[in-house]
Design a protein around this motif. Structure first.
Motif, PDB file in Angstrom:
ATOM      1  N   ILE A   1      14.202  27.233   4.228  1.00 38.07           N
ATOM      2  CA  ILE A   1      13.042  27.894   4.833  1.00 38.07           C
ATOM      3  C   ILE A   1      13.545  29.112   5.599  1.00 38.07           C
ATOM      4  O   ILE A   1      14.394  29.000   6.480  1.00 38.07           O
ATOM      5  N   ARG A   2      13.034  30.286   5.246  1.00 39.69           N
ATOM      6  CA  ARG A   2      13.380  31.541   5.907  1.00 39.69           C
ATOM      7  C   ARG A   2      12.074  32.235   6.279  1.00 39.69           C
ATOM      8  O   ARG A   2      11.043  32.009   5.657  1.00 39.69           O
ATOM      9  N   PHE A   3      12.150  33.094   7.283  1.00 43.83           N
ATOM     10  CA  PHE A   3      10.967  33.854   7.687  1.00 43.83           C
ATOM     11  C   PHE A   3      11.347  35.272   8.071  1.00 43.83           C
ATOM     12  O   PHE A   3      12.496  35.569   8.376  1.00 43.83           O
ATOM     13  N   GLU A   4      10.337  36.132   8.033  1.00 38.84           N
ATOM     14  CA  GLU A   4      10.454  37.504   8.514  1.00 38.84           C
ATOM     15  C   GLU A   4       9.199  37.798   9.315  1.00 38.84           C
ATOM     16  O   GLU A   4       8.095  37.447   8.890  1.00 38.84           O
ATOM     17  N   THR A   5       9.377  38.421  10.470  1.00 41.85           N
ATOM     18  CA  THR A   5       8.232  38.755  11.315  1.00 41.85           C
ATOM     19  C   THR A   5       8.057  40.266  11.357  1.00 41.85           C
ATOM     20  O   THR A   5       9.010  41.012  11.128  1.00 41.85           O
ATOM     21  N   LYS A   6       6.842  40.687  11.658  1.00 37.67           N
ATOM     22  CA  LYS A   6       6.604  42.110  11.904  1.00 37.67           C
ATOM     23  C   LYS A   6       5.842  42.234  13.208  1.00 37.67           C
ATOM     24  O   LYS A   6       5.045  41.371  13.567  1.00 37.67           O
ATOM     25  N   GLY A   7       6.147  43.292  13.933  1.00 37.47           N
ATOM     26  CA  GLY A   7       5.506  43.510  15.223  1.00 37.47           C
ATOM     27  C   GLY A   7       6.274  42.874  16.360  1.00 37.47           C
ATOM     28  O   GLY A   7       7.309  42.238  16.178  1.00 37.47           O
ATOM     29  N   GLU A   8       5.742  43.087  17.540  1.00 35.03           N
ATOM     30  CA  GLU A   8       6.370  42.584  18.762  1.00 35.03           C
ATOM     31  C   GLU A   8       6.102  41.092  18.926  1.00 35.03           C
ATOM     32  O   GLU A   8       4.976  40.638  18.736  1.00 35.03           O
ATOM     33  N   PRO A   9       7.120  40.335  19.325  1.00 36.86           N
ATOM     34  CA  PRO A   9       6.867  38.932  19.642  1.00 36.86           C
ATOM     35  C   PRO A   9       6.021  38.840  20.911  1.00 36.86           C
ATOM     36  O   PRO A   9       6.184  39.642  21.826  1.00 36.86           O
ATOM     37  N   GLY A  10       5.127  37.887  20.952  1.00 39.26           N
ATOM     38  CA  GLY A  10       4.275  37.693  22.116  1.00 39.26           C
ATOM     39  C   GLY A  10       4.605  36.408  22.845  1.00 39.26           C
ATOM     40  O   GLY A  10       5.173  35.481  22.271  1.00 39.26           O
ATOM     41  N   PHE A  11       4.250  36.342  24.089  1.00 40.55           N
ATOM     42  CA  PHE A  11       4.389  35.177  24.949  1.00 40.55           C
ATOM     43  C   PHE A  11       5.756  34.509  24.834  1.00 40.55           C
ATOM     44  O   PHE A  11       5.862  33.320  24.535  1.00 40.55           O
ATOM     45  N   PRO A  12       6.845  35.259  25.083  1.00 42.06           N
ATOM     46  CA  PRO A  12       8.162  34.630  25.066  1.00 42.06           C
ATOM     47  C   PRO A  12       8.292  33.703  26.278  1.00 42.06           C
ATOM     48  O   PRO A  12       8.160  34.145  27.413  1.00 42.06           O
TER      49      PRO A  12
ATOM     50  N   ALA B   1      15.835  29.635  16.039  1.00 46.08           N
ATOM     51  CA  ALA B   1      15.726  29.775  14.583  1.00 46.08           C
ATOM     52  C   ALA B   1      15.914  31.223  14.121  1.00 46.08           C
ATOM     53  O   ALA B   1      16.086  31.471  12.925  1.00 46.08           O
ATOM     54  N   PHE B   2      15.899  32.184  15.054  1.00 46.34           N
ATOM     55  CA  PHE B   2      16.076  33.588  14.677  1.00 46.34           C
ATOM     56  C   PHE B   2      17.538  33.875  14.366  1.00 46.34           C
ATOM     57  O   PHE B   2      18.441  33.277  14.947  1.00 46.34           O
TER      58      PHE B   2
ATOM     59  N   MET C   1       9.381  47.995  16.825  1.00 48.42           N
ATOM     60  CA  MET C   1      10.418  46.993  16.736  1.00 48.42           C
ATOM     61  C   MET C   1      10.677  46.677  15.267  1.00 48.42           C
ATOM     62  O   MET C   1       9.737  46.507  14.495  1.00 48.42           O
ATOM     63  N   PRO C   2      11.950  46.573  14.890  1.00 45.57           N
ATOM     64  CA  PRO C   2      12.242  46.207  13.501  1.00 45.57           C
ATOM     65  C   PRO C   2      11.826  44.757  13.232  1.00 45.57           C
ATOM     66  O   PRO C   2      11.692  43.955  14.152  1.00 45.57           O
ATOM     67  N   ASN C   3      11.636  44.448  11.968  1.00 51.65           N
ATOM     68  CA  ASN C   3      11.294  43.080  11.591  1.00 51.65           C
ATOM     69  C   ASN C   3      12.420  42.141  11.998  1.00 51.65           C
ATOM     70  O   ASN C   3      13.590  42.492  11.914  1.00 51.65           O
ATOM     71  N   LEU C   4      12.046  40.952  12.440  1.00 51.65           N
ATOM     72  CA  LEU C   4      13.013  39.931  12.816  1.00 51.65           C
ATOM     73  C   LEU C   4      13.061  38.879  11.732  1.00 51.65           C
ATOM     74  O   LEU C   4      12.040  38.581  11.094  1.00 51.65           O
ATOM     75  N   THR C   5      14.237  38.296  11.510  1.00 48.47           N
ATOM     76  CA  THR C   5      14.391  37.291  10.476  1.00 48.47           C
ATOM     77  C   THR C   5      15.011  36.031  11.070  1.00 48.47           C
ATOM     78  O   THR C   5      15.616  36.060  12.140  1.00 48.47           O
ATOM     79  N   GLY C   6      14.857  34.946  10.354  1.00 48.46           N
ATOM     80  CA  GLY C   6      15.461  33.695  10.789  1.00 48.46           C
ATOM     81  C   GLY C   6      15.199  32.609   9.773  1.00 48.46           C
ATOM     82  O   GLY C   6      14.683  32.861   8.677  1.00 48.46           O
ATOM     83  N   GLY C   7      15.553  31.397  10.143  1.00 43.67           N
ATOM     84  CA  GLY C   7      15.334  30.285   9.233  1.00 43.67           C
ATOM     85  C   GLY C   7      15.976  29.004   9.713  1.00 43.67           C
ATOM     86  O   GLY C   7      16.496  28.922  10.830  1.00 43.67           O
ATOM     87  N   CYS C   8      15.960  28.036   8.847  1.00 46.42           N
ATOM     88  CA  CYS C   8      16.482  26.708   9.153  1.00 46.42           C
ATOM     89  C   CYS C   8      17.997  26.641   8.953  1.00 46.42           C
ATOM     90  O   CYS C   8      18.627  27.596   8.490  1.00 46.42           O
ATOM     91  N   LEU C   9      18.544  25.496   9.235  1.00 44.62           N
ATOM     92  CA  LEU C   9      19.982  25.278   9.133  1.00 44.62           C
ATOM     93  C   LEU C   9      20.514  25.434   7.712  1.00 44.62           C
ATOM     94  O   LEU C   9      21.569  26.018   7.490  1.00 44.62           O
ATOM     95  N   CYS C  10      19.781  24.958   6.713  1.00 47.55           N
ATOM     96  CA  CYS C  10      20.280  24.999   5.330  1.00 47.55           C
ATOM     97  C   CYS C  10      19.835  26.252   4.562  1.00 47.55           C
ATOM     98  O   CYS C  10      20.322  26.503   3.471  1.00 47.55           O
ATOM     99  N   GLY C  11      18.915  27.061   5.126  1.00 52.25           N
ATOM    100  CA  GLY C  11      18.459  28.279   4.468  1.00 52.25           C
ATOM    101  C   GLY C  11      17.302  28.084   3.496  1.00 52.25           C
ATOM    102  O   GLY C  11      16.833  29.047   2.895  1.00 52.25           O
TER     103      GLY C  11
END
Length: 126
Positions: free
Chosen positions: A13-24, A96-97, A1-11
């Motif tokens: 705080i941003r994040f990038e994840t690696k790997g499969e998301p767990g426990f959706p 947030a993604f 799975m490609p890395n997923l990105t996201g963040g807050c409303l104003c930008g």
């Protein structure tokens, strides 16, 4: 799975994840309702070392919400981002993604169904 990105409303705080998301999953407990301002929160989990905080604000602010977790939010705009668990797990709110519609983020279960009002019945596709 490609890395997923996201963040807050104003930008800030941003994040990038690696790997499969767990426990959706979704949750209607009172703590999730108050954290998000919504009747139901939608979450996915990642090991802490699979989440990188990439925005100019770095790591989000946190408020200790229980004996095992802190709720994460942007100190500038107040957006809820998720929970920083002691496990070590980062549970990110699906909204947030950048691409919250991805199938990998689709909830597979619902916690605390009794916490939602009787009139709240989100449809779940089979």
């Amino acid at each position: 799975m490609p890395n997923l990105t996201g963040g807050c409303l104003c930008g800030h705080i941003r994040f990038e994840t690696k790997g499969e998301p767990g426990f959706p999953h979704t949750c209607s407990c009172r703590m999730c309702q108050r954290h998000t301002g919504s009747l139901t929160a939608s979450w996915v989990e990642f090991p802490s070392d699979s989440v990188t905080w990439t925005g100019p604000g770095g790591r989000p602010s946190a408020w200790r919400s229980s004996d095992r977790s802190s709720r994460a939010f942007c100190p500038q705009c107040g957006s809820s981002l998720g929970a920083l668990d002691d496990a070590p797990v980062v549970a990110l709110l699906t909204g947030a993604f950048d691409k919250p519609h991805l199938v990998a983020l689709k909830p597979q279960s619902h916690s605390y169904k009794g916490g939602r009002p009787r009139w709240w019945h989100p449809e779940v596709e089979g």
